[in-house]
Design an enzyme around this catalytic site. Structure first.
Site, PDB file in Angstrom:
ATOM      1  N   HIS A   1     -23.995  16.660  57.912  1.00 27.58           N
ATOM      2  CA  HIS A   1     -24.459  16.999  59.261  1.00 27.58           C
ATOM      3  C   HIS A   1     -24.581  15.766  60.130  1.00 27.58           C
ATOM      4  O   HIS A   1     -24.267  15.782  61.312  1.00 27.58           O
ATOM      5  CB  HIS A   1     -25.851  17.647  59.179  1.00 27.58           C
ATOM      6  CG  HIS A   1     -25.788  19.044  58.707  1.00 27.58           C
ATOM      7  ND1 HIS A   1     -26.597  19.528  57.732  1.00 27.58           N
ATOM      8  CD2 HIS A   1     -24.977  20.052  59.064  1.00 27.58           C
ATOM      9  CE1 HIS A   1     -26.307  20.786  57.511  1.00 27.58           C
ATOM     10  NE2 HIS A   1     -25.326  21.123  58.303  1.00 27.58           N
TER      11      HIS A   1
ATOM     12  N   GLU B   1      -0.573  29.810  55.116  1.00 31.65           N
ATOM     13  CA  GLU B   1      -1.143  28.631  54.455  1.00 31.65           C
ATOM     14  C   GLU B   1      -1.034  28.715  52.937  1.00 31.65           C
ATOM     15  O   GLU B   1      -1.567  27.872  52.220  1.00 31.65           O
ATOM     16  CB  GLU B   1      -2.591  28.405  54.901  1.00 31.65           C
ATOM     17  CG  GLU B   1      -3.506  29.592  54.813  1.00 31.65           C
ATOM     18  CD  GLU B   1      -4.911  29.302  55.369  1.00 31.65           C
ATOM     19  OE1 GLU B   1      -5.243  28.146  55.651  1.00 31.65           O
ATOM     20  OE2 GLU B   1      -5.679  30.275  55.502  1.00 31.65           O
TER      21      GLU B   1
ATOM     22  N   ASP C   1      -4.067  23.675  54.168  1.00 33.02           N
ATOM     23  CA  ASP C   1      -3.972  24.389  52.894  1.00 33.02           C
ATOM     24  C   ASP C   1      -2.529  24.514  52.423  1.00 33.02           C
ATOM     25  O   ASP C   1      -2.245  24.399  51.231  1.00 33.02           O
ATOM     26  CB  ASP C   1      -4.588  25.791  53.026  1.00 33.02           C
ATOM     27  CG  ASP C   1      -6.104  25.727  52.883  1.00 33.02           C
ATOM     28  OD1 ASP C   1      -6.576  25.021  51.977  1.00 33.02           O
ATOM     29  OD2 ASP C   1      -6.798  26.364  53.686  1.00 33.02           O
TER      30      ASP C   1
ATOM     31  N   CYS D   1      -2.169  25.388  63.377  1.00 37.28           N
ATOM     32  CA  CYS D   1      -3.551  24.954  63.636  1.00 37.28           C
ATOM     33  C   CYS D   1      -4.057  24.004  62.561  1.00 37.28           C
ATOM     34  O   CYS D   1      -5.229  23.639  62.559  1.00 37.28           O
ATOM     35  CB  CYS D   1      -4.480  26.150  63.778  1.00 37.28           C
ATOM     36  SG  CYS D   1      -4.551  27.180  62.304  1.00 37.28           S
TER      37      CYS D   1
HETATM   38  C1  PEP Z   1      -5.551  24.939  57.431  1.00 35.91           C
HETATM   39  O1  PEP Z   1      -5.645  25.236  56.244  1.00 35.91           O
HETATM   40  O2  PEP Z   1      -4.632  24.227  57.886  1.00 35.91           O
HETATM   41  C2  PEP Z   1      -6.570  25.383  58.391  1.00 35.91           C
HETATM   42  C3  PEP Z   1      -6.431  25.183  59.676  1.00 35.91           C
HETATM   43  O3  PEP Z   1      -7.668  25.995  57.901  1.00 35.91           O
HETATM   44  P1  PEP Z   1      -8.898  25.205  57.189  1.00 35.91           P
HETATM   45  O4  PEP Z   1      -8.670  23.736  57.389  1.00 35.91           O
HETATM   46  O5  PEP Z   1     -10.129  25.695  57.872  1.00 35.91           O
HETATM   47  O6  PEP Z   1      -8.772  25.648  55.773  1.00 35.91           O
HETATM   48 MG    MG Z   2      -6.960  26.840  55.653  1.00 32.93          MG
END
Ligand code: PEP
Ligand code: MG
Length: 591
Positions: free
Chosen positions: A204, A446, A470, A517
């Site tokens: 945090h 992913e 991922d 993303c």
């Molecule tokens: C990813 O896996 O690229 C993703 C955006 O999700 P997270 O990082 O939250 O697993």
């Molecule tokens: Mg992910």
């Protein structure tokens, strides 16, 4: 420069920790007075006063700590918003836990202990229980427990909890550990940097330092032995460097670096208000990844075009029970309304892996990243899933929402998730509640099996969003949390780039939208490849938006396509790195 750094390493004035909050600062070390809860807890003090006096001292110290925490909650709420203020609610809950106080009182009464020892030994027992938990989220909570009870201990010992830290200009706070309340209590006009011996990038305190834009380096074991009060320190929070009492030439080289960064940042700021397009007019939308409504300020500052990933699980953390449908509705509606029509892609609950909710008492797993996570959890706990979907649907009337399912690995999972969504819509209709029709549904790509059946999945969704954090770990079988294998976590792996290209081709031929993303979306050397593949949108932490807009504005679509063709025939990551002229670009975690 390289030679200079090697010389510095030999002279042992340069130390490397974990980068926790970016930026370069030069200031004077202010050492935080440290009270060691564990040490106090190991020795019985013989100076017990009367039973009544020890009990009264304990009570009044708890009371003073409570007032501190309430003040901190108030100040944090004012300055950083509700989400960060919630940390202090959790601290107050710990302080009020009757079990702790009963155990401390028993120790005072039965073991002839003084209040300081009794408190410290009970609290340090809790700290080590939490610390030994293998779940990183739970073990980081040990810092919260230590924080709360060290505050009480300081009052028992009569030590001023409002330390001298931050009372002088250009202070760099050096301490054994970081706690959210310490950071909230800093005078931000005077403290320009933070160095701690313990802690990780996801604690945090690190999150708060980033939010307050104070450069920080954490996990620098042993630094307190190397630094004295008033020492001159250079701190580079982007790469984790701390230099103690540097020579003049080192200071000037860092001052130069800092002013180059400043200049670079003002250059990026000139991209505010511009549309994101290549030099020949190919448009890409640049989105921001957020966890809570408080992150929207930074999105605004960095001229985001949409929210490409709203990690909804943050709403489920830092609390003792599941959020109700109403609570979730309020949270989603709050974000959507603030976006004033900008698109908001809400990812449904992605817990499991490194994100656990202890109030759900999910059994420990051997391989949590391969286990009961995200959509797998939601399909089994359809009660929790439905509550969330109903809340999102209800909030959708306030703006432009898309729904995205994480960690899908088969068509069945996707169809099941869509069916549950449909049931929620039917229920809401029956209840006379409204939602926006035509909400776009998407799937995160992913998991390699999902990437390989992208043509099949594409028939059932409006968009794909590549979750490369991922996808990389599953494709290359490299745990994204394990520093021992981090050198294998290679975004330039030809296997991964080919897989992303395959997904892109399927999305294009099915005519659905294609976004990314994961953290690869902002790597400058890779952006041309994603443009060449035809990505419609890239979503990233807000800080990366303007630099990425600049990169894109200097590209040419046809050249990007050619570059992509050339890359896809290369055989190794190092060949690709050389071809792209990458200067060891690194992913910056899950931001
Ligand atoms: C990813 O896996 O690229 C993703 C955006 O999700 P997270 O990082 O939250 O697993
Ligand atoms: Mg992910």
């Amino acid at each position: 420069m390289k030679l200079l750094i090697i010389k510095l390493m030999k002279a042992k004035i340069m130390y490397k920790g974990i980068p926790a909050s970016p930026g370069i600062v030069i200031g004077r070390a202010r050492i935080s007075q440290h009270i060691d809860l564990d040490l106090y807890g190991q020795q019985v003090k013989s100076s017990r006063k009367s039973l009544l006096e020890e009990k009264a001292c304990l009570e009044s110290s708890f009371e003073k700590a409570r007032r501190d925490l309430e003040d901190l909650r108030e100040a944090t709420f004012r300055e950083q918003g509700e989400t960060y203020a919630l940390i202090f609610d959790a601290h107050l809950l710990l302080l009020d836990d009757p079990e702790v106080k009963i155990q401390v009182l028993n120790k005072i009464e039965n073991e002839n202990a003084d209040a300081a020892y009794a408190l410290a030994s009970v609290a340090s027992g809790y700290v080590s229980t939490f610390k030994s938990m293998s779940d990183p989220y739970m073990s980081e909570r040990a810092d919260d427990i230590r924080d709360v009870f060290t505050r009480v201990l300081k009052y028992i010992l009569g030590i001023d909890t409002k330390s001298n830290i931050g009372h002088e200009e250009n202070s760099i706070w050096v301490s054994r550990e970081q706690s959210p309340s310490d950071i909230a209590a800093l005078d931000k006009t005077k403290v320009i940097g933070i160095v701690t011996e313990t802690g990780g990038g996801t604690s945090h305190a690190a999150i708060m330092a980033r939010n307050m834009e104070i450069p920080a380096v954490v996990g620098l074991n042993g630094i307190l032995e190397q630094v004295s009060e008033g020492d001159l320190i250079i701190l580079d929070g982007s790469i984790g460097d701390v230099i103690v009492n540097p020579k003049d030439e080192v200071i000037s080289s860092y001052m130069e670096k800092a002013s180059r960064l400043k200049l670079q940042n003002s250059l990026y700021r000139s991209y505010v208000g511009r549309s994101t397009q290549t030099s020949d007019g190919y448009h890409v939308r640049l989105g921001a990844n957020i966890g809570t409504i408080d992150d929207l300020d930074s999105c605004e500052k960095n001229d985001f075009e949409e929210i490409g990933l709203y990690r909804s699980e943050f709403l489920f953390m830092e609390r003792a029970e599941l959020p109700s449908e109403e609570e979730q509705y309020q949270a989603y509606a709050g974000v959507i309304q603030k976006l004033k029509g900008k698109e908001c892609t809400i990812r449904t609950l992605d817990i499991g892996g490194d994100k656990n909710l202890d109030y759900l008492s999910i059994e420990k797993e051997m391989n949590p990243f391969l286990g009961f996570r995200a959509i797998r959890f939601c399909l089994e706990r359809s009660d929790i899933f439905k509550t969330q979907l109903r809340a999102i649907l209800r909030a959708s009337v306030h703006g432009n929402v898309r729904i995205m399912f994480p960690m899908v690995s088969s068509l069945d999972e996707l169809l099941n998730a869509k069916e549950i969504l449909q049931i929620c819509q039917i229920e809401l209709e029956r209840e006379g509640l409204k939602w926006r029709s035509g909400i776009e549904i998407g799937v995160m790509i992913e998991v390699p099996s999902a990437a390989l059946i992208a043509d099949i999945l594409a028939k059932h969704v409006n968009f794909f969003s590549l979750g490369t954090n991922d996808l990389l770990q599953y494709t290359c079988a490299v745990d994204r949390m394990n520093p021992k294998v981090s050198h294998l976590y290679e975004p330039l792996h030809p296997g991964l780039l080919r897989l992303i290209d395959l997904v892109a081709r399927h999305a294009k031929s099915a005519g659905i939208k294609l976004g990314m993303c994961g953290s690869m979306a902002h790597i400058p050397e890779l952006v041309p490849l994603f443009i060449g593949m035809g990505f419609d949108s890239l979503s990233m932490s807000a800080l990366h938006i303007l630099p990425t807009r600049k990169v894109i504005s200097e590209l040419d679509l046809n050249e990007c396509k050619k570059k992509l063709e050339n890359v896809l025939i290369l055989e190794t990551a190092s060949e690709i790195r050389k071809f792209l002229g990458s200067n060891e670009s690194k992913l910056d975690g899950n931001v």
